[in-house]
Design an enzyme around this catalytic site. Sequence first.
Site, PDB file in Angstrom:
ATOM      1  N   ASN A  90       1.735   4.833   4.449  1.00 45.28           N
ATOM      2  CA  ASN A  90       2.759   5.886   3.439  1.00 45.28           C
ATOM      3  C   ASN A  90       2.265   5.943   2.609  1.00 45.28           C
ATOM      4  O   ASN A  90       2.320   6.979   1.650  1.00 45.28           O
ATOM      5  CB  ASN A  90       4.219   4.508   3.601  1.00 45.28           C
ATOM      6  CG  ASN A  90       3.627   3.095   2.809  1.00 45.28           C
ATOM      7  OD1 ASN A  90       3.257   2.277   3.824  1.00 45.28           O
ATOM      8  ND2 ASN A  90       3.807   3.192   1.265  1.00 45.28           N
ATOM      9  N   TYR A 105      -8.683 -14.028   2.945  1.00 43.62           N
ATOM     10  CA  TYR A 105      -9.263 -12.399   3.205  1.00 43.62           C
ATOM     11  C   TYR A 105     -10.575 -11.862   3.948  1.00 43.62           C
ATOM     12  O   TYR A 105     -10.354 -11.200   5.513  1.00 43.62           O
ATOM     13  CB  TYR A 105      -9.050 -11.669   1.746  1.00 43.62           C
ATOM     14  CG  TYR A 105      -9.836 -10.433   1.950  1.00 43.62           C
ATOM     15  CD1 TYR A 105      -8.272  -9.226   2.758  1.00 43.62           C
ATOM     16  CD2 TYR A 105     -10.523  -9.336   1.685  1.00 43.62           C
ATOM     17  CE1 TYR A 105      -8.512  -7.552   2.444  1.00 43.62           C
ATOM     18  CE2 TYR A 105     -10.967  -8.432   1.470  1.00 43.62           C
ATOM     19  CZ  TYR A 105      -9.797  -7.228   2.775  1.00 43.62           C
ATOM     20  OH  TYR A 105      -9.754  -5.822   2.682  1.00 43.62           O
TER      21      TYR A 105
END
Length: 327
Positions: free
Chosen positions: A52, A204
Site C-alpha cells: 500500500n 533489524y
Amino acid sequence: MSCCLCSLLCPSVLWAAIIGGAIYFLKIYMQGGQFKKDTDETGKVFIVTGANTGIGKETVREIAKRGGTVYMACRDMNRCERARLEIVAETNNKNIFSRVLDLSSLDSIREFVAGFKKEQDKLHVLVNNAGVMRCPKTLTKDGFELQLGVNHMGHFLLTNLLLDVLKKSAPSRIVVVSSLAHTRGAINVDDLNSEKSYSEADAYSQSKLANVLFTRELAKRLEGTRVTVNALHPGVVDTELARNWAFFQTNFVKYFLKHILWPVLKTPKSGAQTSIYAALDRDLDGVTGMYFSDCKPKDVAPAAKDDKTGKFLWEESEKWTGLVSSK
C-alpha cells in the site's frame, strides 16, 4: 540584454547554479539501476506484501502497467484500498486486488493463503516486500520479536504455504526484499527471540540476514522445481519504513536532516527497480539463490554464506511457525 548577462555571470548566481546542478545530477546518480526492459505480464498472477506504500506500491504499479494480476497483501485495508484504486485508475488494469495480510499473526497468514487458493490456482511471482525497522521492543501476536517475526518468520510461513501453487505454476519466482543491513547482522543462536537482551538495530540486522539465509536455503530445497528465489537490497529509499525509529520522528530530522539527505535518497519508484528486475527480467529465468542490488548481482556478507546457520534458522523457523517440513 547586457544587464541580464551580467546578472547571470554574477558570482553568487553562478555558484548557486553550479551547486544546484551538482545536487540535481547527484540525485539522478543516486537513483541507481533502472529496469527498462519491456515485458508483458498478462495472464500472470503476483502477490506483493506491504503493497500500500513505498517500494511495494511502486512494484504493484509497474506490474499493473504490464498487465499482470496482482494481489496487494496488506495489514491496513483502508490504505491498501486507496492505493489499489489509484493504481487501477492510472493503469486501467482492473485485475488488482486488496487482501488482508498481517504478517505479525500466523493465523492471518494462514487465512490469507486459504483465501487466495480459493480464488486462484496459480501464482507466478511472490514478492516478500513488507517489513518493519528499528522498532521498540514489541512482540507479535504469537510471541515473536516483531522485526524477526514480520520480516522473516511471517514471510517464511507465507512462502512455504504457497509453494504448492508456485510449483504448479512453474516457472515461477520468489523475491525477498532484504537490505544491506544484513552485512551488520548476526543470527543470535542463543537468544534468537531477543529475550535476554534487545537492541533495535541488532534485531533489524538479524532479520535482514535471516532474509538472505532463508533465500539461500530455500533455493537449495527448490532445486529441480523451476521455482527460483532471490534476495535483494533496494537501496536507501525515502519511504515510511523508518516510521518506528524514534530518531526519525524528531523535529531535527523532519525539518533539517531529511532535506540535507534528500539528494542521496532513492525515490520509492527507484527503490522498487531491483524488485521489479528480480520479478520480471527474462534473463533471470533459472537464476536462483542470488542477491541483487541496483539490478545487478552483488556478493553477500560472509555470515549469509554460513550453511550451518542457515539450516539452524530453517529448523527454528519451522518450529516457531508450526510448519511441518516435507523433507
